[in-house]
Design a protein around this motif. Structure first.
Motif, PDB file in Angstrom:
ATOM      1  N   ASP A 120     -21.739 100.897 -16.496  1.00 46.45           N
ATOM      2  CA  ASP A 120     -22.725  99.837 -16.709  1.00 46.45           C
ATOM      3  C   ASP A 120     -23.367  99.617 -15.345  1.00 46.45           C
ATOM      4  OD1 ASP A 120     -23.999  97.330 -16.620  1.00 46.45           O
ATOM      5  OD2 ASP A 120     -22.679  96.481 -18.123  1.00 46.45           O
ATOM      6  N   ILE A 121     -24.662  99.896 -15.253  1.00 46.72           N
ATOM      7  CA  ILE A 121     -25.395  99.681 -14.000  1.00 46.72           C
ATOM      8  C   ILE A 121     -26.464  98.635 -14.273  1.00 46.72           C
ATOM      9  CG2 ILE A 121     -26.852 100.698 -12.212  1.00 46.72           C
ATOM     10  CD1 ILE A 121     -25.540 103.391 -12.765  1.00 46.72           C
ATOM     11  N   GLY A 122     -26.267  97.448 -13.724  1.00 50.57           N
ATOM     12  CA  GLY A 122     -27.238  96.375 -13.892  1.00 50.57           C
ATOM     13  C   GLY A 122     -27.500  96.018 -15.350  1.00 50.57           C
ATOM     14  N   GLY A 123     -26.474  96.099 -16.202  1.00 53.42           N
ATOM     15  CA  GLY A 123     -26.620  95.742 -17.612  1.00 53.42           C
ATOM     16  C   GLY A 123     -26.984  96.900 -18.527  1.00 53.42           C
ATOM     17  N   THR A 124     -27.125  98.106 -17.999  1.00 54.39           N
ATOM     18  CA  THR A 124     -27.429  99.285 -18.819  1.00 54.39           C
ATOM     19  C   THR A 124     -26.174 100.142 -18.930  1.00 54.39           C
ATOM     20  OG1 THR A 124     -29.719  99.276 -18.028  1.00 54.39           O
ATOM     21  CG2 THR A 124     -28.927 101.306 -19.045  1.00 54.39           C
ATOM     22  N   ASN A 125     -25.698 100.337 -20.174  1.00 58.88           N
ATOM     23  CA  ASN A 125     -24.510 101.153 -20.431  1.00 58.88           C
ATOM     24  C   ASN A 125     -24.901 102.570 -20.768  1.00 58.88           C
ATOM     25  OD1 ASN A 125     -22.472  99.158 -20.216  1.00 58.88           O
ATOM     26  ND2 ASN A 125     -23.045  98.384 -22.231  1.00 58.88           N
ATOM     27  N   GLY A 126     -24.141 103.527 -20.260  1.00 59.14           N
ATOM     28  CA  GLY A 126     -24.392 104.905 -20.622  1.00 59.14           C
ATOM     29  C   GLY A 126     -23.503 105.875 -19.877  1.00 59.14           C
ATOM     30  N   PHE A 127     -23.638 107.147 -20.244  1.00 60.83           N
ATOM     31  CA  PHE A 127     -22.930 108.226 -19.575  1.00 60.83           C
ATOM     32  C   PHE A 127     -23.821 108.749 -18.448  1.00 60.83           C
ATOM     33  CE2 PHE A 127     -20.944 108.249 -23.758  1.00 60.83           C
ATOM     34  CZ  PHE A 127     -19.606 108.384 -23.429  1.00 60.83           C
ATOM     35  N   VAL A 128     -23.252 108.961 -17.292  1.00 58.81           N
ATOM     36  CA  VAL A 128     -24.002 109.499 -16.154  1.00 58.81           C
ATOM     37  C   VAL A 128     -24.230 110.980 -16.404  1.00 58.81           C
ATOM     38  CG1 VAL A 128     -23.993 109.920 -13.662  1.00 58.81           C
ATOM     39  CG2 VAL A 128     -22.982 107.818 -14.584  1.00 58.81           C
ATOM     40  N   SER A 129     -25.497 111.397 -16.448  1.00 64.59           N
ATOM     41  CA  SER A 129     -25.792 112.814 -16.666  1.00 64.59           C
ATOM     42  C   SER A 129     -26.245 113.499 -15.382  1.00 64.59           C
ATOM     43  CB  SER A 129     -26.840 112.991 -17.764  1.00 64.59           C
ATOM     44  OG  SER A 129     -28.056 112.398 -17.403  1.00 64.59           O
ATOM     45  N   GLN A 130     -26.675 112.709 -14.376  1.00 69.97           N
ATOM     46  CA  GLN A 130     -27.087 113.308 -13.103  1.00 69.97           C
ATOM     47  C   GLN A 130     -27.063 112.244 -12.013  1.00 69.97           C
ATOM     48  OE1 GLN A 130     -30.970 115.083 -13.203  1.00 69.97           O
ATOM     49  NE2 GLN A 130     -30.957 115.604 -11.036  1.00 69.97           N
ATOM     50  N   ASN A 159     -24.770  95.544  -9.797  1.00 69.55           N
ATOM     51  CA  ASN A 159     -23.338  95.715 -10.023  1.00 69.55           C
ATOM     52  C   ASN A 159     -23.133  96.999 -10.803  1.00 69.55           C
ATOM     53  OD1 ASN A 159     -22.602  93.332  -8.790  1.00 69.55           O
ATOM     54  ND2 ASN A 159     -22.677  92.153 -10.690  1.00 69.55           N
ATOM     55  N   ILE A 160     -22.229  97.838 -10.328  1.00 71.45           N
ATOM     56  CA  ILE A 160     -21.891  99.069 -11.030  1.00 71.45           C
ATOM     57  C   ILE A 160     -20.474  98.917 -11.564  1.00 71.45           C
ATOM     58  CG2 ILE A 160     -21.499 101.551 -10.834  1.00 71.45           C
ATOM     59  CD1 ILE A 160     -23.554 101.629  -8.585  1.00 71.45           C
ATOM     60  N   ASN A 161     -20.347  98.923 -12.874  1.00 70.72           N
ATOM     61  CA  ASN A 161     -19.036  98.889 -13.522  1.00 70.72           C
ATOM     62  C   ASN A 161     -18.743 100.280 -14.047  1.00 70.72           C
ATOM     63  OD1 ASN A 161     -18.597  96.085 -13.172  1.00 70.72           O
ATOM     64  ND2 ASN A 161     -19.988  95.686 -14.873  1.00 70.72           N
ATOM     65  N   ASN A 162     -17.788 100.938 -13.447  1.00 72.18           N
ATOM     66  CA  ASN A 162     -17.376 102.260 -13.879  1.00 72.18           C
ATOM     67  C   ASN A 162     -16.136 102.081 -14.753  1.00 72.18           C
ATOM     68  OD1 ASN A 162     -16.477 104.893 -14.177  1.00 72.18           O
ATOM     69  ND2 ASN A 162     -17.095 105.481 -12.123  1.00 72.18           N
ATOM     70  N   TYR A 163     -16.261 102.410 -16.038  1.00 71.73           N
ATOM     71  CA  TYR A 163     -15.180 102.186 -16.991  1.00 71.73           C
ATOM     72  C   TYR A 163     -14.176 103.331 -17.033  1.00 71.73           C
ATOM     73  CZ  TYR A 163     -18.141  98.381 -18.529  1.00 71.73           C
ATOM     74  OH  TYR A 163     -18.889  97.251 -18.571  1.00 71.73           O
ATOM     75  N   MET A 164     -14.325 104.282 -16.137  1.00 75.21           N
ATOM     76  CA  MET A 164     -13.446 105.436 -16.124  1.00 75.21           C
ATOM     77  C   MET A 164     -12.194 105.149 -15.292  1.00 75.21           C
ATOM     78  SD  MET A 164     -15.329 107.423 -17.946  1.00 75.21           S
ATOM     79  CE  MET A 164     -14.722 109.072 -17.813  1.00 75.21           C
TER      80      MET A 164
END
Length: 181
Positions: free
Chosen positions: A25-35, A61-66
């Motif tokens: 989650d980067i600044g409220g946008t959730n997704g998989f990092v592709s690059q 804010n960067i929330n890394n759920y991994m």
């Protein structure tokens, strides 16, 4: 702007708060990092591919759920959490609830992308359906894998409701207390 993106890109490349394949989650946008590039980060969201300038990511804010953990062979894998909660629509006996839970556990154990799981069956209470709360830790790296896990679980859950028939919940009962006169 370009210079601030490049500097932020160097910081992101050095600190490595995210990697390709991470669910974030980067600044409220959730997704998989592709690059992860020197000027921008590409996120695969559920509906589109988003390019975020590194400067914006660095300020957010960067929330890394991994989570990094070892599998049974000692290999390091990256896993993230999916919450698969379901409420049953029918009222089942305790015996059926245990059978449903056992079949869900067997399914979750057989999924290759699921590294571990927690499944809790909350029995029916006073004419209300039971509730299953399931959290899985998975190595899915894209929405196709993510959605396949969720869809397979939900389809199995619906099939188990048919396999172990229950009864419709009754109307909500309200207990009214009246003072004695």
């Amino acid at each position: 702007k370009m210079l601030s993106n490049l500097i932020a890109g160097l910081v992101i490349q050095t600190d490595r708060p995210i990697r390709v394949g991470d669910f974030v989650d980067i600044g409220g946008t959730n997704g998989f990092v592709s690059q992860v590039g020197l000027r921008s980060i590409k996120l695969e969201t559920i509906s589109s591919l988003i390019t975020l300038p590194n400067a914006k990511a660095d300020e957010s804010n960067i929330n890394n759920y991994m989570l990094t953990e070892k599998d049974s062979n000692g290999n390091t894998c990256r896993v993230y959490l999916i919450n698969l909660s379901s409420s049953q629509q029918l009222i089942h006996s305790h015996e059926h609830i245990y059978k449903i839970a056992d079949e869900l556990k067997a399914h979750l154990s057989s999924e290759p992308l699921i590294k571990r799981y927690v499944l809790i069956a909350k029995p029916a209470v006073i004419d209300a359906p039971a509730k299953f709360v399931c959290k899985i830790f998975t190595t899915a790296t894209n929405w196709v894998e993510h959605d396949a896990i969720v869809t397979n679980y939900n389809n199995l859950f619906a099939a188990l409701e048919v396999k172990y028939p229950g009864r419709e919940p009754g109307p909500e009962k309200i207990l009214m207390l009246q003072p004695s006169s």
